[in-house]
Scaffold this motif. Sequence first.
Motif, PDB file in Angstrom:
ATOM      1  N   ALA B 149       0.666  -1.076  -0.155  1.00  0.00           N
ATOM      2  CA  ALA B 149      -0.019  -0.097  -0.078  1.00  0.00           C
ATOM      3  C   ALA B 149       0.856   1.322  -0.056  1.00  0.00           C
ATOM      4  N   SER B 150       2.093   1.148   0.389  1.00  0.00           N
ATOM      5  CA  SER B 150       3.017   2.232   0.383  1.00  0.00           C
ATOM      6  C   SER B 150       3.543   2.680  -0.925  1.00  0.00           C
ATOM      7  N   GLN B 151       3.269   2.036  -1.943  1.00  0.00           N
ATOM      8  CA  GLN B 151       3.799   2.121  -3.254  1.00  0.00           C
ATOM      9  C   GLN B 151       2.811   2.734  -4.091  1.00  0.00           C
ATOM     10  N   PRO B 152       3.275   3.463  -5.267  1.00  0.00           N
ATOM     11  CA  PRO B 152       2.379   3.820  -6.304  1.00  0.00           C
ATOM     12  C   PRO B 152       1.623   2.801  -6.753  1.00  0.00           C
ATOM     13  N   GLY B 153       0.048   2.981  -7.018  1.00  0.00           N
ATOM     14  CA  GLY B 153      -0.575   2.051  -7.389  1.00  0.00           C
ATOM     15  C   GLY B 153      -0.714   0.827  -6.674  1.00  0.00           C
ATOM     16  N   GLY B 154      -0.148   0.727  -5.567  1.00  0.00           N
ATOM     17  CA  GLY B 154      -0.279  -0.066  -4.382  1.00  0.00           C
ATOM     18  C   GLY B 154       0.401  -1.425  -4.665  1.00  0.00           C
ATOM     19  N   TYR B 155       1.611  -1.463  -5.369  1.00  0.00           N
ATOM     20  CA  TYR B 155       2.239  -2.473  -5.666  1.00  0.00           C
ATOM     21  C   TYR B 155       3.620  -1.853  -6.010  1.00  0.00           C
ATOM     22  N   THR B 156       4.639  -2.955  -5.859  1.00  0.00           N
ATOM     23  CA  THR B 156       5.918  -2.715  -6.174  1.00  0.00           C
ATOM     24  C   THR B 156       6.562  -4.255  -7.079  1.00  0.00           C
ATOM     25  N   MET B 157       7.611  -4.255  -7.609  1.00  0.00           N
ATOM     26  CA  MET B 157       8.287  -5.357  -8.312  1.00  0.00           C
ATOM     27  C   MET B 157       9.452  -5.567  -7.495  1.00  0.00           C
TER      28      MET B 157
END
Lengths: 159, 193
Positions: B149-157
């Motif tokens: 949730a702390s990343q843009p768009g709610g996800y990271t890779m």
Amino acid sequence: MLKLIAATLGMAAVLPAMAHAECAEVSQGDLSISAAWSRATIGTARPAVFYVTIQNNGSTEDRLIGIETPVAGMPMLHETVLSDGVASMPHADQISIAAGETVSLAPGSYHGMLMDLNEALTEGESFPMTLQFQNAGTLTIDTDVVSIREREAPCAPAP
Amino acid sequence: MLKTIRVALWMTVPVALIGSSVMLWRADQHEQVAAFQPAFSLPDDSGAIRTAGEFEGKHLLVFFGFTNCPDICPTTMSEVAQVMEDLGPDADEVQPLFISVDPVRDRESGLSEYLAAFHPSILGLAGDEAATQAAVESFKVFYDQENDASQPGGYTMSHSSSLFLLGPRGDWLRQYTYGTPADDITADLKERL
């Protein structure tokens, strides 16, 4: 002629000092922060980065618990973790700076991730970043925006 | 790393028993012999499908990343840019590729302008999920989408962080782990060119 030599010598003395002067340093309580830098961005769609060096001159641990800046709506602390060749980027709730230690937010490690940029970051400009510490309170430092291709702090951290 | 080696060594036991080469790729990639030819079929920003075959005769320097990655992706692309500059005339024999592991978002924001800011030679590719998965599997690397949730768009890779080198006939040659200085990569490439 003598004037020219004097001017040249003067420049030679001043230029290195100017190069170091670009690296802002801010101190409060036991903490000094310096070498704050960020990479230029293309527009505002992608997050920017924030790197800095934090020195704890005191005898007790302090913790970096948050960052704030007018250039980004959602700045957060993250850590790049490399495990068996795979990189992931978990959120860092806090970053500990042990007594007498220096911690750098640097490529491949801890970094500030500046999301929801309010403006593109342009090389040669700077922006203020406020760091919130558990004990030392808040410190604000001027952050240099350098080339998107920069790989390390453009100025040496405080000795 | 030690854990990887330990696991990899255990993996070799059944391999030896059944005489299968299928599991060879699980061995630590540092020691891996050039035994395979990774393949990809992915569109560039203009929509043209690019494949490994069209780069025959050139060395390919391949990175899997995404442009919302603020830290190691720009750092690695900066190293690649430095390598391409330092190669001088030999740079014509090397094609750097950036394969997006976050292709939907990267197609929206565009790869060309971002990559050109590092070096004009870096070619960005972003396919659909199936084509991306196929390329990743073909290189025997890894990526995953992680909800956060702390990343843009709610996800990271999360993604393999190395640079991978393919030879002029498409053979997998080696990887340069994250943090390998540009000078070391340039020196290694110059020996090969």
